[in-house]
Every structure is written in structure tokens, then in C-alpha cells.
Design an enzyme around this catalytic site. Structure first.
Site, PDB file in Angstrom:
ATOM      1  N   SER A  47      58.504 -38.992  38.261  1.00 32.60           N
ATOM      2  CA  SER A  47      59.310 -39.390  37.108  1.00 32.60           C
ATOM      3  C   SER A  47      60.617 -38.624  36.993  1.00 32.60           C
ATOM      4  CB  SER A  47      58.496 -39.203  35.823  1.00 32.60           C
ATOM      5  OG  SER A  47      58.229 -37.840  35.594  1.00 32.60           O
ATOM      6  N   THR A 169      59.387 -38.075  32.142  1.00 34.07           N
ATOM      7  CA  THR A 169      60.651 -37.359  31.986  1.00 34.07           C
ATOM      8  C   THR A 169      60.270 -35.915  31.765  1.00 34.07           C
ATOM      9  OG1 THR A 169      61.801 -39.219  30.931  1.00 34.07           O
ATOM     10  CG2 THR A 169      62.604 -37.041  30.354  1.00 34.07           C
ATOM     11  N   THR A 187      65.277 -37.079  34.246  1.00 37.59           N
ATOM     12  CA  THR A 187      64.339 -38.174  34.546  1.00 37.59           C
ATOM     13  C   THR A 187      64.879 -39.083  35.645  1.00 37.59           C
ATOM     14  OG1 THR A 187      63.061 -39.963  33.492  1.00 37.59           O
ATOM     15  CG2 THR A 187      65.358 -39.782  32.852  1.00 37.59           C
ATOM     16  N   ARG A 197      70.695 -49.164  34.621  1.00 35.40           N
ATOM     17  CA  ARG A 197      70.113 -48.937  33.288  1.00 35.40           C
ATOM     18  C   ARG A 197      70.018 -47.430  33.017  1.00 35.40           C
ATOM     19  NH1 ARG A 197      65.476 -45.822  31.505  1.00 35.40           N
ATOM     20  NH2 ARG A 197      64.664 -46.757  29.610  1.00 35.40           N
ATOM     21  N   GLY A 199      68.466 -44.723  30.153  1.00 32.57           N
ATOM     22  CA  GLY A 199      67.577 -44.626  29.001  1.00 32.57           C
ATOM     23  C   GLY A 199      68.108 -43.648  27.975  1.00 32.57           C
ATOM     24  N   ASP A 200      67.201 -43.035  27.256  1.00 34.43           N
ATOM     25  CA  ASP A 200      67.573 -42.093  26.198  1.00 34.43           C
ATOM     26  C   ASP A 200      67.957 -40.723  26.748  1.00 34.43           C
ATOM     27  OD1 ASP A 200      64.853 -41.942  27.036  1.00 34.43           O
ATOM     28  OD2 ASP A 200      64.356 -40.745  25.268  1.00 34.43           O
ATOM     29  N   THR A 220      60.341 -38.314  25.471  1.00 34.68           N
ATOM     30  CA  THR A 220      59.940 -39.044  26.670  1.00 34.68           C
ATOM     31  C   THR A 220      59.341 -40.374  26.206  1.00 34.68           C
ATOM     32  OG1 THR A 220      57.728 -38.067  26.684  1.00 34.68           O
ATOM     33  CG2 THR A 220      59.390 -36.924  27.932  1.00 34.68           C
ATOM     34  N   GLY A 221      59.192 -41.290  27.158  1.00 32.46           N
ATOM     35  CA  GLY A 221      58.625 -42.588  26.815  1.00 32.46           C
ATOM     36  C   GLY A 221      59.683 -43.671  26.820  1.00 32.46           C
ATOM     37  N   GLY A 223      62.642 -45.259  26.416  1.00 33.97           N
ATOM     38  CA  GLY A 223      63.952 -44.770  26.012  1.00 33.97           C
ATOM     39  C   GLY A 223      64.715 -45.721  25.120  1.00 33.97           C
TER      40      GLY A 223
HETATM   41  N1  ASP Z   1      62.558 -41.865  28.443  1.00 42.74           N
HETATM   42  C1  ASP Z   1      62.720 -42.197  29.809  1.00 42.74           C
HETATM   43  C2  ASP Z   1      63.600 -43.418  29.922  1.00 42.74           C
HETATM   44  O1  ASP Z   1      63.491 -44.304  29.090  1.00 42.74           O
HETATM   45  C3  ASP Z   1      61.487 -42.483  30.572  1.00 42.74           C
HETATM   46  C4  ASP Z   1      60.241 -41.819  30.121  1.00 42.74           C
HETATM   47  O2  ASP Z   1      60.270 -40.724  29.602  1.00 42.74           O
HETATM   48  O3  ASP Z   1      59.182 -42.389  30.273  1.00 42.74           O
HETATM   49  O4  ASP Z   1      64.309 -43.486  30.886  1.00 42.74           O
END
Ligand code: ASP
Length: 311
Positions: A47, A169, A187, A197, A199-200, A220-221, A223
């Protein structure tokens, strides 16, 4: 003040080195970089950095950001290809450019200019996982990109096993012995994401925010949810307004849970307040985070507060 490190669980491997930096009088920013670099170099973490899972066309694209809570200086890189040291490059942006976020070819150009070592980020193992899942949603037909992305994201939202590989992440929050706080995030983003793309993680306020006077938070998660809610900033703003850490995190979680998102997925937040209290939350039960305090001999793993999406 005593030094403190708080991280997502995959940040564990970098914390001892980062604590050595803090104990030696290094800054919170130094410690964040020291903590994240070993995670970026770890081929077994799919990741982050080297060995990260690629986008829809098989290219690994890295996002990272760093924020110095002493000054609110910040730097970020997005969709970086061909270099694993995304957090170091984010620091270069913060300290050497009159900008905050550099993406794509510009990020690659900067990496070369500052002398980072180019590396093929895609490992055989990451390619194998990418290929297998891509084939399972209909083969590599480029004309059907968007359908595939939608299908993949939708399936990941429903399928915890698929989602487990697809995202991740590293978050690290450091407080140095002077009491300054810094926060870093790195990440490879969502696997199979549309090329380009972001993310956050590279978006200050979404996946990362730090203000020594209030605290710091990182996510994380999924984004896209943290981007829409400016989640890390929400936590720090609530702390600034005087909310206790647990209430600040609950406020940010409530914003996330109010979203209408057909691809709703897991969102996790780690946070530290100005007094060095730390806490982490997750929409998924049983998730953990790690911390290491000045007085600890070893990294401690603790359970995240579970805030279910329907709460
Ligand atoms: N937050 C990260 C993103 O959206 C990915 C993740 O943490 O799962 O790129």
C-alpha cells in the site's frame, strides 16, 4: 516535553528509528521522514512506496504529504512514478519550493533534480495481484476503463478480502521534545485506481493536518470520503475549538458517515492533541494503531475506537 510517535499499524517498522531521531534532539519533521522511509522501502507493504499495488494500467503512482505543525508549512507530491521516496520529496516541496503540491511529471522531474534514486516500483508480487484481480473483472480492455473502475470500487466496497489488498496508507504523527508536532502520510493509493487519481493523502486538510497549537490528524481508507469532508482538518479544527480528542474524532466521523457514497468504504483516523493524548478510530471493528513514547522500550499496539458507519 516528552517525545511521542503515533502511526497506522503498518508504520510500526519505522518507529524505533524515528524515536532515536527524537531522543537525539531531532525535530518532529525529521522523525516523520525517518519513520515513513522504511515503510516506503518495504516490498511486503503493498500500500506504500516500493511494492505498492499499481493503478488500472499497471503503473505504481505514489502520493505523500508532510506538515510541520510549528509553522503550518506543508509539502505534497501526487501521482509520482519511478521513485519510492515520496515523503522525502514532499519535504523538498515544503522546504525548497514556493508551492505545496507537485504532481505527475513535475514530481518526477523534481525527484530527479534533488538527486533521488530512480527505482522500478512495481514488484513481481504486486504485478501478480494486480493482474489477477483485473482479469477477474473482465480483462485489460482499455476502452472499458471507467466501467472497470466502477465495478472494481463497488466490488471492493462489498468484499473485505478484495478491499484488504486494494488500499492502505501509512500515517505518522510525531511530537518532538520541544513540543512541536508534525504529520506525514504516504501511499500508493487505491489499487486499480484511474491513472492520475489522487486520494486524500497528498491533500492537506483531507488526509493530513498538523498544528502544534491544537494537534494533528491523518487518515487511511477511502480517500474520496476524507477529501469531501476535509477530515484531518475537521479533527484539528475541533481540537482548536476546545473539544476533547475523542469528541473531535467523533465529529469528523459523523461528517464522513453522513455522506452519500455508493462506493463507501472504510475510513480510519489517527490523532494527537496538543497535550500528547492520542487516539484512533475506524469504521471497521478490531482495527489497531501503534504508538511509541519517550519512556517506552517497544512499540505499543492499541485498538482503535470503532465508530460504525450507521452511528
Ligand atoms: N487513503 C488512501 C487513498 O485513498 C488509501 C488508503 O488509505 O486506503 O488513496
Amino acid at each position: 516535553m516528552t517525545a511521542l510517535l503515533v502511526a497506522s499499524t503498518n508504520g510500526r517498522i519505522g518507529l524505533p528509528d524515528a524515536m532515536a531521531v527524537l531522543r537525539g534532539g531531532g525535530s518532529a519533521v525529521d522523525a516523520v521522514v525517518a519513520a515513513i522511509r522504511p515503510v516506503e522501502a518495504n516490498p511486503n507493504d503493498h500500500s506504500v512506496g516500493y511494492g505498492g499495488l499499481p493503478n488500472l494500467v499497471g503503473e505504481v503512482e505514489l502520493d505523500a504529504s508532510i506538515m510541520d505543525g510549528r509553522t503550518l508549512a506543508t509539502g505534497a507530491v501526487g501521482a509520482l512514478r519511478g521513485y519510492q521516496d515520496a515523503i522525502l520529496l514532499a519535504r523538498h516541496v515544503m522546504e525548497e519550493l514556493p508551492h505545496v503540491l507537485i504532481a505527475g511529471e513535475g514530481a518526477r522531474r523534481l525527484a530527479k533534480e534533488v538527486g533521488l534514486t530512480p527505482v522500478e516500483l512495481l514488484t513481481d508480487e504486486a504485478r501478480r495481484i494486480w493482474r489477477q484481480r483485473l482479469d477477474s473483472v473482465g480483462g485489460p480492455d482499455r476502452a472499458a476503463y471507467l466501467d472497470k473502475v466502477r465495478d472494481m470500487v463497488g466490488r471492493m466496497s462489498d468484499d473485505p478480502e478484495l478491499a484488504a489488498d486494494a488500499h492502505g496508507t501509512v500515517n505518522v504523527i510525531a511530537r518532538d521534545r520541544s513540543g512541536n508536532v508534525a504529520c506525514g502520510v504516504s501511499t500508493s493509493g487505491w489499487a486499480w485506481k484511474y491513472p492520475g487519481r489522487m486520494g486524500d493523502s497528498p491533500i492537506i486538510g483531507a488526509g493530513n493536518y498538523a498544528d502544534t497549537r491544537a494537534g494533528a490528524a491523518a487518515c487511511t481508507g477511502r480517500g474520496e470520503m476524507a477529501q469531501r469532508c476535509c477530515t484531518a482538518h475537521t479533527v484539528v479544527t475541533a481540537l482548536r475549538a476546545g473539544l476533547p480528542l475523542d469528541a473531535a474524532l467523533r465529529a469528523a466521523a459523523a461528517d464522513l458517515h453522513a455522506l452519500d457514497d455508493p462506493y463507501r468504504g472504510e475510513v480510519n483516523i489517527v490523532a494527537v492533541d496538543r497535550d500528547g493524548n492520542h487516539l484512533a478510530v475506524s469504521t471497521v471493528p478490531g482495527k489497531t494503531y501503534v504508538f511509541l513514547r519517550d519512556e517506552d522500550d517497544a512499540v505499543v499496539e492499541a485498538e482503535r475506537l470503532h465508530i460504525p458507519a450507521e452511528s
